[in-house]
Design an enzyme around this catalytic site. Structure first.
Site, PDB file in Angstrom:
ATOM      1  N   HIS A  43       0.834  -1.199   0.000  1.00  0.00           N
ATOM      2  CA  HIS A  43       0.000   0.000   0.000  1.00  0.00           C
ATOM      3  C   HIS A  43       0.872   1.254   0.000  1.00  0.00           C
ATOM      4  O   HIS A  43       0.635   2.192  -0.766  1.00  0.00           O
ATOM      5  CB  HIS A  43      -0.930  -0.024   1.210  1.00  0.00           C
ATOM      6  CG  HIS A  43      -1.912   1.087   1.239  1.00  0.00           C
ATOM      7  ND1 HIS A  43      -1.800   2.145   2.113  1.00  0.00           N
ATOM      8  CD2 HIS A  43      -3.035   1.317   0.506  1.00  0.00           C
ATOM      9  CE1 HIS A  43      -2.812   2.974   1.918  1.00  0.00           C
ATOM     10  NE2 HIS A  43      -3.576   2.499   0.951  1.00  0.00           N
ATOM     11  N   ASP A  69      -6.060   1.698  -2.347  1.00  0.00           N
ATOM     12  CA  ASP A  69      -6.832   1.324  -1.163  1.00  0.00           C
ATOM     13  C   ASP A  69      -7.572   0.010  -1.373  1.00  0.00           C
ATOM     14  O   ASP A  69      -7.637  -0.829  -0.474  1.00  0.00           O
ATOM     15  CB  ASP A  69      -7.818   2.430  -0.793  1.00  0.00           C
ATOM     16  CG  ASP A  69      -7.125   3.690  -0.297  1.00  0.00           C
ATOM     17  OD1 ASP A  69      -5.925   3.630   0.039  1.00  0.00           O
ATOM     18  OD2 ASP A  69      -7.792   4.738  -0.256  1.00  0.00           O
TER      19      ASP A  69
END
Length: 106
Positions: A43, A69
């Site tokens: 991420h 996300d």
């Protein structure tokens, strides 16, 4: 938003991942400790490639951030069984020497 993120991963994102392993939370660095910690690494890499982008409307960069996300949420959900309480608040519970091996580059 955070509530949708938490619903997808089926855990409280801030509570369970805000300070998990070496990579989850603010200023993640060094080698991820397990698959859950690796989700945070991926991420962070995704955001790093896109920079600190604040976009609105139909801007394609907003879509890319949402994709970062989405991928992270799916990663957390799929690796939920690897979550290990010994890594929860890992940097705070243990001295930083536990997080010293360099991570591979993004």
């Amino acid at each position: 938003d955070l509530m949708q993120f938490e619903t997808l991963i089926m855990k409280s994102g801030v509570w369970y991942y805000g300070s998990y392993g070496c990579y989850c939370g603010s200023g993640g660095q060094f080698r991820p400790q397990d698959a859950s910690d690796r989700c945070c690494f991926v991420h962070d890499c995704c955001y790093g490639k896109n920079g600190d982008i604040v976009c609105g409307g139909d801007d394609p960069c907003k879509k890319q951030i949402c994709e970062c996300d989405r991928v992270a949420a799916t990663c957390f959900r799929d690796n939920k069984v690897t979550y290990d309480n010994k890594y929860w608040f890992f940097p705070a519970k243990f001295p930083p020497q536990n997080c010293k091996e360099e991570s591979e580059p993004c």
